[in-house]
Structure formats: structure tokens, C-alpha cells
Design an enzyme around this catalytic site. Structure first.
Site: not given
Ligand code: E4P
Length: 236
Positions: A106
Site C-alpha cells: 500500500k
Molecule cells: C483503508 O484502506 C484505509 O486506510 C481506511 O479505510 C481509512 O479509514 P478511516 O478513514 O476510517 O481511517
């Protein structure tokens, strides 16, 4: 998207059917197991905040935790880099990818991140471009060959825009251009987000466990079941 090819005799044709994949958005092993036990889990996404929430510290503990997740779920597991320079992202991503074949690296949507995604694409390492808040960013990620792109719809809603509209726009741009990058709706906050992302044509929805379980809920189901069970007593 999950792809199913159906050969239809009636039409003497092949129908190609897509369905949205479900990922869980957590680094909590108990929650991952609970979602996996439902039988509907296709993958996992994590981020540094979610890893920190589990109290995981140090390279070896991080490596072990990703390995534990990969052993629980047979599907893509996004592991996020912390470096923000090209060399650092590539080195960190290579180390993460070496942990298990299901790891997806990622990478943040920044200039160095795009360069690194292109490098990972050329070296056949799958990537998830994260922190995406516009269609322009999604186009760049797709051009670099990202396997997945993560628009953060909940955070967009928090700033009083409609996050699902961004999913619709990215899906439409990718379809128009033939990009193969999967649209992974992230930052999901509730079951309605999941339904709207499915309607919008997202390839994947990554959700907290509560939002997945929220899909089960309907008061008429509870009332109906209570009545059936009460009436069933008369059958015994
Ligand atoms: C996942 O891939 C993201 O990092 C995550 O969904 C972010 O979520 P949040 O906005 O609730 O922190």
C-alpha cells in the site's frame, strides 16, 4: 471485481458477471477471524493507524502480524509503507511483499509513491494506492499500473462532500479508458456506504466489522423470526 463467467445455453452466449469483493479494514485478528468465519471475506486492508491500535511495534512484530493475517485469510492483504521517498518506498515494499505472496503493497498517493508504484508494476508486485481523494489522482495511480486504488469516502463525507460520488466518477473514468485498476472503496463508516458503493460499481469495499455486521440488521427480520419461533412451538 470478482469475476464469474457463466455459459448460458438459452442465449448460446457467455455472460460475464462481476460482483463486489468484501475486505475487512482492520489489523485486529479476532475481528478478521469473525468476518472470515462468515464465509464472505475476500481480503484485508490495514494502515499504520490500524496497526498501532493493535499495539504492534518493531519490524519483527509487524512481519509476524502480517503473516498471521495472511494465514487467516486467503486473499489480498494490504500492508502500508511508511517511507515517503522513492528508494525507501521500494525497499520497504519489497520487504513487505517478501512476507507472503498475498501481500499487496500500500503506497500513498504522492509523487514518489507514483514512481514507486510504476516500479512495483514493472517488477510484478501488486499495489494499492492509498489516500485518494480525486478522480485525477485515481487516473495517475491507474497509469502507473496500481492493482487497486483506495478512495476514502468516509473522510470525504466528513468534509461535507459525497464520497460515493467519487466512487461513481472513478468507476466511470476507468470504464471509459479501459483501466484494469480495481476501485477499492475505503474509509467506510456504515452499512449504507457499502450498499451505495455496490450500486456505484466499486470492485471492492473495505469495511470495519461493525459495518459488515450492520448489513444483517433489519427490525422486521427480528420481529418475523420471533413470530416464526413462537409459532413453531405449536409444531412440537
Ligand atoms: C483503508 O484502506 C484505509 O486506510 C481506511 O479505510 C481509512 O479509514 P478511516 O478513514 O476510517 O481511517
Amino acid at each position: 471485481m470478482g469475476l464469474r463467467i457463466v455459459v448460458s445455453n438459452a442465449l448460446s452466449s457467455i455472460l460475464i458477471i462481476w460482483f463486489m469483493k468484501f475486505f475487512i479494514d482492520t489489523a485486529n485478528l479476532a475481528q478478521i477471524k469473525e468476518a472470515h468465519d462468515l464465509g464472505i471475506l475476500d481480503g484485508v486492508t490495514t494502515n499504520p493507524s490500524l496497526m498501532a491500535k493493535e499495539g504492534i511495534k518493531g519490524k519483527e512484530a509487524i512481519r509476524k502480524h502480517y503473516l498471521d493475517i495472511c494465514e487467516l485469510v486467503d486473499g489480498p492483504v494490504s500492508a502500508e509503507v511508511i517511507a515517503t521517498d522513492f528508494e525507501g518506498i521500494v525497499a520497504e515494499g519489497k520487504a513487505l511483499a517478501a512476507i507472503h505472496p498475498n501481500i499487496v503493497v500500500k503506497v500513498p498517493m504522492i509523487k514518489e509513491g507514483i514512481k514507486a508504484i510504476k516500479w512495483f508494476t514493472d517488477n510484478e508486485i501488486p499495489t494499492n494506492c492509498t489516500l485518494v481523494f480525486s478522480a485525477g489522482q485515481a487516473i495517475l495511480a491507474a497509469k502507473a499500473g496500481a492493482t487497486m486504488v483506495s478512495p476514502f469516502i468516509g473522510r470525504i463525507d466528513d468534509s461535507s462532500w459525497d464520497g460515493v460520488q467519487l466512487i461513481e466518477q472513478i468507476v466511470s473514468v476507468y470504464n471509459a479508458q479501459g483501466f484494469m485498476t480495481e476501485v477499492l472503496a475505503a474509509s467506510i463508516r456504515n452499512p449504507l456506504h457499502i450498499v451505495r458503493c455496490a450500486e456505484a460499481g466499486a470492485d471492492i469495499c473495505t469495511c470495519p466489522l461493525d459495518s459488515i455486521l450492520g448489513l444483517l440488521k433489519h427490525p422486521l427480520t427480528d420481529i418475523g423470526l420471533a413470530k416464526f419461533l413462537a409459532d413453531a412451538k405449536g409444531l412440537q
